[in-house]
Enzyme design. Structure first.
Site, mmCIF file in Angstrom:
data_model
loop_
_atom_site.group_PDB
_atom_site.id
_atom_site.type_symbol
_atom_site.label_atom_id
_atom_site.label_comp_id
_atom_site.label_asym_id
_atom_site.label_seq_id
_atom_site.Cartn_x
_atom_site.Cartn_y
_atom_site.Cartn_z
ATOM 1 C CE1 TYR A 174 5.581 0.979 137.499
ATOM 2 C CE2 TYR A 174 6.436 -1.275 137.201
ATOM 3 C CZ TYR A 174 5.690 -0.269 136.551
ATOM 4 O OH TYR A 174 4.853 -0.607 135.592
ATOM 5 C CE LYS A 178 2.249 -0.605 137.583
ATOM 6 N NZ LYS A 178 0.674 -0.514 137.036
ATOM 7 C CB VAL A 207 4.494 -1.650 126.510
ATOM 8 C CG1 VAL A 207 3.712 -1.604 125.369
ATOM 9 C CG2 VAL A 207 3.913 -2.880 127.380
HETATM 10 N N1 LIG Z 1 5.010 0.703 129.372
HETATM 11 C C1 LIG Z 1 5.395 -0.383 129.862
HETATM 12 O O1 LIG Z 1 6.372 -1.282 129.664
HETATM 13 C C2 LIG Z 1 4.554 -1.155 130.998
HETATM 14 C C3 LIG Z 1 4.624 -2.307 131.459
HETATM 15 C C4 LIG Z 1 3.803 -2.968 132.397
HETATM 16 C C5 LIG Z 1 2.920 -2.059 132.923
HETATM 17 N N2 LIG Z 1 2.708 -0.856 132.478
HETATM 18 C C6 LIG Z 1 1.700 0.062 133.238
HETATM 19 O O2 LIG Z 1 0.692 0.488 132.239
HETATM 20 C C7 LIG Z 1 0.344 1.765 132.576
HETATM 21 C C8 LIG Z 1 0.433 2.925 131.709
HETATM 22 O O3 LIG Z 1 1.762 3.003 131.473
HETATM 23 P P1 LIG Z 1 2.123 3.549 129.992
HETATM 24 O O4 LIG Z 1 3.502 2.847 129.745
HETATM 25 O O5 LIG Z 1 1.435 3.819 129.119
HETATM 26 O O6 LIG Z 1 2.871 5.124 130.604
HETATM 27 P P2 LIG Z 1 2.545 6.487 130.070
HETATM 28 O O7 LIG Z 1 3.467 7.696 130.877
HETATM 29 O O8 LIG Z 1 2.796 6.528 128.552
HETATM 30 O O9 LIG Z 1 1.134 6.961 130.266
HETATM 31 C C9 LIG Z 1 0.745 7.036 131.713
HETATM 32 C C10 LIG Z 1 -0.641 7.898 131.698
HETATM 33 O O10 LIG Z 1 -1.127 8.112 132.894
HETATM 34 C C11 LIG Z 1 -1.561 9.185 133.269
HETATM 35 N N3 LIG Z 1 -1.535 9.683 134.555
HETATM 36 C C12 LIG Z 1 -0.456 9.501 135.344
HETATM 37 N N4 LIG Z 1 -0.778 9.902 136.793
HETATM 38 C C13 LIG Z 1 -2.225 10.092 136.630
HETATM 39 C C14 LIG Z 1 -3.217 10.554 137.615
HETATM 40 N N5 LIG Z 1 -2.757 10.853 138.938
HETATM 41 N N6 LIG Z 1 -4.572 10.359 137.252
HETATM 42 C C15 LIG Z 1 -4.812 10.292 135.985
HETATM 43 N N7 LIG Z 1 -3.818 10.112 134.844
HETATM 44 C C16 LIG Z 1 -2.663 9.907 135.308
HETATM 45 C C17 LIG Z 1 -0.477 10.076 132.417
HETATM 46 O O11 LIG Z 1 -0.675 11.542 132.469
HETATM 47 C C18 LIG Z 1 -0.169 9.513 131.495
HETATM 48 O O12 LIG Z 1 -0.958 9.825 130.070
HETATM 49 C C19 LIG Z 1 1.079 2.082 134.011
HETATM 50 O O13 LIG Z 1 0.161 1.521 135.058
HETATM 51 C C20 LIG Z 1 2.118 1.147 133.950
HETATM 52 O O14 LIG Z 1 2.943 0.986 135.213
HETATM 53 C C21 LIG Z 1 3.487 -0.341 131.532
#
Ligand SMILES: NC(=O)c1ccc[n+]([C@@H]2O[C@H](COP(=O)([O-])OP(=O)(O)OC[C@H]3O[C@@H](n4cnc5c(N)ncnc54)[C@H](O)[C@@H]3O)[C@@H](O)[C@H]2O)c1
Length: 475
Positions: A174, A178, A207
């Site tokens: 990860y 990132k 988040v």
């Molecule tokens: N949740 C956190 O705390 C957090 C913090 C920092 C960054 N992020 C980043 O934010 C982004 C979203 O995270 P989230 O927490 O909403 O996750 P989540 O799992 O709730 O949502 C991710 C979405 O991406 C879709 N996805 C996964 N692989 C895919 C692919 N190959 N093609 C198309 N869609 C695809 C999934 O189906 C899902 O709907 C990610 O990049 C994550 O690394 C999240």
């Protein structure tokens, strides 16, 4: 904030992508593309968005897309342009999180490649296709009232993370992905500025989304890390991050680029939350695996010089110090590079060298000096203590918070120096938001009795929980 143009959001089926896509609808967007690998989920979110949309001409375009497929990504962007005529704002949120953490020695090749594919290659393909489409769009002025703010063809936001800047144990896949997203975004921003397309990287810490719930289920200690590292005492809500994403897409952010500003949605690194504790940090337990140094920190050299018969200086000793001691429950390790028993010091006959070698000192030495170097485990906070000494503290590695018994505290970074004049205090290692080790060097010199100004009460030293670390050692 009104965003009347057309938006495209990947990962719109869940979590951040879903929240951001709905926020575009609620902020007056004329149309939103909902893209995700999970087809039924985006169709449902797209329908949901109709209820919150505020633009009377609002349109939706739900698309099942795998961001790892070049063909599918290119078709997604073509479909958006065909249906809406243009893309004003795009947020690339599709991504995956770690469910089964593993130390680097046990990391899976397939898992590592999967993160590079989805989190890096996927963002690359989307940014590339969006940049091509936006380059072909007409320019429009950013501000009617101030033409000096220039023109725009569109804005792209890539979802990075605090992992774009710092490492967390056991999630190399990860962290690597990132860090790469930030680098990719910086380059895309540089390449696109001449085309009036802004590209930014949004880097939140944790988040409240399904990804985080799954990560905590796979690694329950993550909850403790989040509780200790987040200054606000809670992780972010999806709509709080959506607000920032929409700001970055809006014309209000016309001067925001990731080239000189690294936009963090959280200040985990610079302003860790102060939680009063009276014992050594839980999270650092068992961190010191092999004595000195702490894992991840350099071994230091100690060089001792002396005069030889030729009247010139020579190196007498090259090693790491005479004594080292693991503290707490393997949460810290202290080495004593040197100590002396008097002032001025007797150097003749190398009696000082012999004294330092044979005597492991207590916290300080009456009439003498102690030089102590301590490697702190991640997040380690020492108990409150007071040494009756003048105590010079220098940060050698990482970041620390120096907290006084009055409640005043200061952040100290590498090279910063504290001169503590017999004050009660504690140290907290806040390196990388409390996730990495840090190193302090202390030189303690004996002082005369100290009295409280006004009352004249004599000040006494105390060690609190540290007492057991120094029991039975010469003072
Ligand atoms: N949740 C956190 O705390 C957090 C913090 C920092 C960054 N992020 C980043 O934010 C982004 C979203 O995270 P989230 O927490 O909403 O996750 P989540 O799992 O709730 O949502 C991710 C979405 O991406 C879709 N996805 C996964 N692989 C895919 C692919 N190959 N093609 C198309 N869609 C695809 C999934 O189906 C899902 O709907 C990610 O990049 C994550 O690394 C999240």
């Amino acid at each position: 904030m009104s965003l009347p143009g057309y938006a495209l959001v990947t990962g719109a089926g869940s979590g951040l992508g879903r929240g951001i896509a709905l926020a575009f609808a609620a902020s007056g967007s004329a149309g939103v593309v909902f893209a995700d690998l999970n087809g039924p989920a985006v169709t449902q979110v797209a329908e949901e968005s109709r209820k919150v949309a505020t633009n009377p001409k609002y349109q939706v375009l739900p698309l099942k897309v795998d961001v790892v497929s070049e063909e599918e990504v290119d078709s997604m962007v073509e479909a958006a342009v065909r249906n809406f005529g243009k893309i004003d704002y795009a947020v690339n949120c599709a991504g995956i999180g770690v469910r089964v953490p593993a130390a680097i020695a046990d990391a899976s090749v397939t898992e590592f490649q999967r993160f590079l594919d989805v989190n890096v290659f996927g963002i690359f393909l989307c940014t590339r296709a969006l940049s091509r489409a936006m380059k072909a769009q007409p320019l429009r002025p950013v501000s009617e009232s101030n033409p000096a703010r220039g023109s725009t063809r569109g804005a792209i936001v890539n979802m990075g993370s605090c992992a774009s800047f710092v490492a967390t144990p056991h999630v190399a896949q990860y962290t690597t992905s990132k860090h790469a997203v930030l680098g990719l975004t910086r380059n895309a921003a540089l390449d696109n500025t001449s085309h009036s397309i802004r590209v930014n990287c949004l880097c939140p810490s944790w988040v409240d989304t399904p990804m985080v719930s799954e990560a905590v289920a796979g690694n329950p200690s993550l909850q403790t890390l989040m509780d200790n590292a987040v200054p606000m005492g809670r992780i972010a809500q999806v709509d709080e991050i959506a607000d920032i994403a929409l700001f970055l897409c809006s014309d209000r952010a016309s001067y925001v680029l990731p080239l000189s500003v690294s936009l963090l949605a959280d200040s985990t690194r610079t302003a860790p939350k102060y939680k009063p504790v009276t014992t050594m940090a839980e999270g650092a337990k068992g961190f010191i695996t092999d004595g000195f140094p702490a894992p991840g920190l350099r071994k230091t050299q100690r060089l001792i010089t002396g005069l030889a018969e030729d009247g010139k200086g020579h190196f007498l000793v090259t090693d790491h110090g005479d004594h080292h001691r693991v503290m707490g429950e393997q949460q810290a390790v202290a080495i004593i590079p040197y100590s002396t028993k008097e002032n001025p010091v007797e150097l003749n006959g190398e009696v000082d060298v012999k004294f330092a070698m044979e005597n492991e000192p207590g916290l300080h030495i009456i009439n003498g000096t102690v030089l102590r170097l301590i490697d702190f485990g991640p997040g380690l906070e020492s108990p409150l203590h007071r040494a009756m000494s003048i105590d010079y503290g220098i940060v050698l590695e990482g970041e620390f918070e120096l907290i006084l018994d009055s409640g005043e505290s200061r952040i100290m970074r590498r090279g910063d120096i504290s001169v503590q004049r017999a004050t009660a205090h504690r140290w907290k290692n806040i390196t990388a938001g409390g996730t990495e080790p840090g190193r302090m060097l202390y030189a303690l010199l004996d002082c005369k009795d100290v009295f409280v100004p006004g009352s004249g009460e004599k000040v006494e030293g105390f060690l609190g929980e540290l007492e057991k670390e120094y029991e039975g050692r010469s003072a």
